[in-house]
Design a protein around this motif. Structure first.
Motif, PDB file in Angstrom:
ATOM      1  N   ASP A   1       0.834  -1.209   0.000  1.00 27.70           N
ATOM      2  CA  ASP A   1       0.000   0.000   0.000  1.00 27.70           C
ATOM      3  C   ASP A   1       0.863   1.252   0.000  1.00 27.70           C
ATOM      4  N   ALA A   2       2.028   1.149   0.620  1.00 26.09           N
ATOM      5  CA  ALA A   2       2.950   2.291   0.668  1.00 26.09           C
ATOM      6  C   ALA A   2       4.378   1.791   0.608  1.00 26.09           C
ATOM      7  N   ILE A   3       5.185   2.483  -0.180  1.00 26.94           N
ATOM      8  CA  ILE A   3       6.622   2.220  -0.231  1.00 26.94           C
ATOM      9  C   ILE A   3       7.327   3.517   0.135  1.00 26.94           C
ATOM     10  N   ILE A   4       8.157   3.449   1.156  1.00 35.49           N
ATOM     11  CA  ILE A   4       8.881   4.615   1.642  1.00 35.49           C
ATOM     12  C   ILE A   4      10.359   4.402   1.345  1.00 35.49           C
ATOM     13  N   ASP A   5      10.921   5.228   0.466  1.00 37.83           N
ATOM     14  CA  ASP A   5      12.334   5.086   0.108  1.00 37.83           C
ATOM     15  C   ASP A   5      13.157   6.130   0.845  1.00 37.83           C
TER      16      ASP A   5
END
Length: 313
Positions: free
Chosen positions: A208-212
């Motif tokens: 649902d979310a990818i935080i780089d």
């Protein structure tokens, strides 16, 4: 007083500890004796000249954004603090200057230091802690039951982002190098991927979310791992990146959000409350001010996992 300054952009060798007059304060300001100041990746991106469009090219420049210390003096218009209070806070992000024996702030840039944590721990909270709150709560809008991937999870922001995403009910997959796997697990990650053993692109799961937080994963790569209405969050804005993200978000269910850090006193108080009750604050290494070049060299080369501080008093 001592203060770290530099007169040109470059590597750590441009940083110099100089004697400067102790600043005076206006009616609405406070003079803070700095006990510890945090080291952030944004610091070296600024003094290397990578952010000059935002920081400007006027010298000399100071280094350091967030700090913890003791109120030394208050202006006549200050109402909530008095000399002797322990506080933590931040300076203007692209101006810096926290690596100094004394800094001048207003009440909106500080909050009372929680009694249960050290000055070193308090100093590392503002930039990385507020970044994690802004990313997880606002940009990614993480909620219960969501699947969240955090790339670069063993750094300062990552260690707080893992905890915050778990507090909001998400299932967290952390990506880290061999030295960061154990720490990401300690922070509460449900699964940890060692990127030296498995490429992110090989993950079968969709998020649902990818935080780089590594500044290495592109939006094009992240889209393959996102759900149809998932959100990708990246750090370190650039003018071109902001325009590209804006245009893409107009036409796609998958969104690209870019962090533009907005420190606030309210955010600091939220962090203080979390620190009192449920936030782990790992400080991996503390340096003396005289060793500031070594501090930035080692941290920028990834030799220090988590957060590091420079101790001034």
């Amino acid at each position: 007083m001592r203060k770290v300054l530099y007169d040109r952009f470059g590597n750590e060798q441009v940083l110099m500890v100089r004697e400067q007059p102790t600043p005076t304060i206006a009616q609405n300001q406070l003079l803070i004796q700095v006990k510890a100041a945090s080291i952030n990746p944004l610091d070296w991106k600024i003094y290397r000249g990578e952010m000059k469009l935002l920081s400007g090219s006027t010298f000399p420049k100071g280094v350091g954004i967030d700090f913890a210390g003791i109120v030394a003096q208050v202006g006549a218009g200050v109402t909530d603090y008095r000399a002797g209070d322990a506080v933590f806070g931040f300076l203007e992000v692209f101006k810096g200057g926290a690596l100094a024996d004394y800094v001048v702030v207003t009440e909106t840039a500080i909050a009372p230091k929680p009694a249960s944590i050290s000055f070193d721990q308090a100093a590392v909270l503002p930039v990385t802690g507020l970044a994690a709150l802004q990313i997880v709560d606002e940009l990614a809008a993480v909620g219960p039951g969501q699947e969240v991937l955090i790339n670069g999870a063993s750094g300062g922001v990552g260690l707080f982002a893992i905890q915050r995403a778990k507090q909001r009910g998400a299932r967290v997959t952390a990506v880290a190098g061999p030295a960061g796997v154990e720490r990401a697990t300690q922070m509460g990650a449900d699964a940890v991927v060692d990127y030296t053993k498995q490429a992110i692109s090989q993950l079968a799961q969709r998020f649902d979310a990818i935080i780089d937080l590594s500044d290495k994963l592109t939006f094009a790569e992240a889209r393959q791992l996102l759900k149809s209405r998932g959100t990708f969050v990246s750090m370190l804005p650039s003018p071109l990146g902001l325009v590209q993200a804006f245009l893409h978000n107009l036409f796609s269910g998958q969104k690209h959000r870019i962090l533009i850090l907005k420190p606030t006193a309210a955010g600091l108080r939220t962090l203080a409350d979390l620190a009192e009750h449920q936030l782990q604050i790992p400080v991996e290494k503390a340096y003396e001010l005289a060793n500031v070049r070594q501090a930035y060299q080692e941290t920028s080369q990834g030799k220090v996992k988590g957060k590091a501080v420079v101790v001034l008093a």
